[in-house]
Scaffold this active site. Structure first.
Site, PDB file in Angstrom:
ATOM      1  N   GLY A 117     -48.138  59.868  46.415  1.00 43.55           N
ATOM      2  CA  GLY A 117     -47.911  58.711  45.334  1.00 43.55           C
ATOM      3  C   GLY A 117     -47.677  58.951  44.063  1.00 43.55           C
ATOM      4  CG  ASP A 197      -5.700  63.411  19.233  1.00 46.15           C
ATOM      5  OD1 ASP A 197      -6.409  62.851  18.669  1.00 46.15           O
ATOM      6  OD2 ASP A 197      -5.493  64.957  19.280  1.00 46.15           O
TER       7      ASP A 197
END
Length: 426
Positions: A117, A197
């Site tokens: 666990g 760009d």
């Protein structure tokens, strides 16, 4: 131990070990971890401070390698205590080597039953799901540069590409290959919006997209700052990026209307003067609040058709007079020979200044070879967007040709699978 997350299973191993004598913890350094797992949230010194203050711990020693063998041969312990979860899975080879070394030393390997666990990996995923803070994210890039031979950076342009960079892992022998961080490219930001760009997309607009990436990822981000704009504006850019947890900005030493560097001498590439660009770098350094934020100077000498000598002169000035935290050297030559010459000469002058490379044109070279030249950060600067476009065109073409989407099924991932990528969908 890594000990980034302490839990009852690790405490149980320490307590069991105390039954056999003085407990010495081999604590993995960032450098040892970075080749196999994600960089810990806590630094080595922070983790060491935690572990050495745990009851029953006698001493903490640095574990500089993933292999335990060097420390075992140096310390010659009577016992090594380890959880039995390494009997299966990726650590089996590590276990076999450890058994052999302890047999040589006349020692014993004691395996403690795995604490059910409790799983460090699961806990790590839960923490990653919660997210990170701007402060932790900002600091990570410098830590990676210190820890790894090469820091691998991938271009992302939206939350989905950010999630791919965040979660993709490829097992390569004993190593786990991942991307270390993300590149916010002005080229792909502009292109994804259908704009040229030329610095047409302002910082405010780009920050909106970056916020989407920041909200679903935890890895460091390097921001493509183009020319940095006017000096007076650049100081505010630095403050904005730093406040949001961006690790670094890269600015190039060009002036005038931006033209993408990969056009090279086919487009007029005008460089700024050394003094003006150094002044811009200094202004940015003076504006930043933390020591962790990085301003990296991008040199366009090779792109502009100038010599390696010119690039060396400029980059040395950017570091010595401007205070740049790193140098990005760019070239459109396919051999990479000019980059290699630059790196070898620059490394002699500045052995500890990080060199950043963008091997878009000389992409036949592997990261290992670039690292031998002295390159510390490799940016894959536009590949995610370049890959997305042809994939979308193929699907759209199939729909037009067949008047239905059925024939494009094999070109698309199932909608359920893509939904599962998004945290919080289930």
């Amino acid at each position: 131990m890594i000990a980034d997350i302490m839990h009852p299973g690790l405490i149980n191993i320490i307590n069991e070990g105390a039954k056999y004598g003085n407990v010495v913890i081999g604590l993995f350094t960032d450098k040892a971890i970075a080749q196999h797992k994600r960089l810990p949230y806590l630094t080595y010194e922070q983790r060491k401070n935690v572990v050495e203050n745990i009851k029953n711990v006698t001493a903490v020693v640095p574990q500089e390698e993933w292999s335990y063998a060097p420390n075992l041969r140096r310390l010659k312990p009577d016992y090594i205590i380890h959880g039995d979860d390494w009997q299966n899975g990726p650590d089996r080879e590590l276990r076999e080597e450890t058994l052999q070394v302890m047999k040589e030393l006349g020692g014993q390997v004691i395996e403690i039953p795995y604490t059910k666990g409790i799983d460090s990996s699961s806990l790590d995923k839960e923490i990653k799901g919660i997210g990170t803070t701007p402060d932790i994210r900002l600091k990570t890039l410098r830590r990676l540069i210190d820890a790894k031979p090469v820091v691998r950076i991938l271009e992302v342009h939206d939350g989905l590409s950010g999630l791919i960079c965040e979660n993709l892992e490829v097992k390569n022998g004993l190593y786990m290959d991942t991307f270390d961080g993300m590149w916010s490219s002005s080229l792909t930001d502009s292109t994804s919006k259908g704009k040229p760009d030329i610095e047409a997309v302002d910082l405010t607009t780009r920050m909106q997209d970056l916020t989407n990436i920041l909200e679903c990822t935890t890895k460091p981000i390097i921001y493509d700052g183009d020319t940095g704009g006017k000096l007076e504006h650049f100081v505010f850019t630095v403050r904005t990026l730093e406040r949001n947890g961006i690790s670094a900005v890269i600015i190039e030493d060009k002036v005038g209307l931006k033209k993408n560097s990969l056009f090279g001498t086919d487009a007029i590439q005008t460089q700024d003067t050394i003094e003006n660009f150094c002044q811009k770098i200094r202004a940015g350094k003076n504006a930043q609040v933390t020591k962790d934020f990085m301003i990296i100077a991008r040199c366009e000498s090779l792109i502009a058709g100038k010599s390696v000598d010119d690039a060396i002169e400029r980059c040395s000035a950017y570091v010595e007079r401007g205070g740049a935290d790193g140098i990005m050297i760019h070239s459109k030559e396919k051999t990479g020979d000019d980059i290699r010459q630059f790196c070898q000469r620059f490394r002699q002058l500045h052995p500890y200044v990080p060199i950043v490379a963008v091997p878009t044109t000389y992409n036949h070279l592997r990261e290992e070879e670039l690292a031998e030249w002295g390159i510390k950060v490799v940016i894959y600067a536009n590949h995610m967007l370049r890959a997305a476009y042809p994939a979308m065109v193929r699907v759209a073409t199939s729909i037009l040709q067949n008047h239905r989407s059925y024939d494009a099924n094999d070109l698309c991932m199932p909608i359920k699978q893509i939904l599962e990528l998004i945290p919080g969908t289930k």
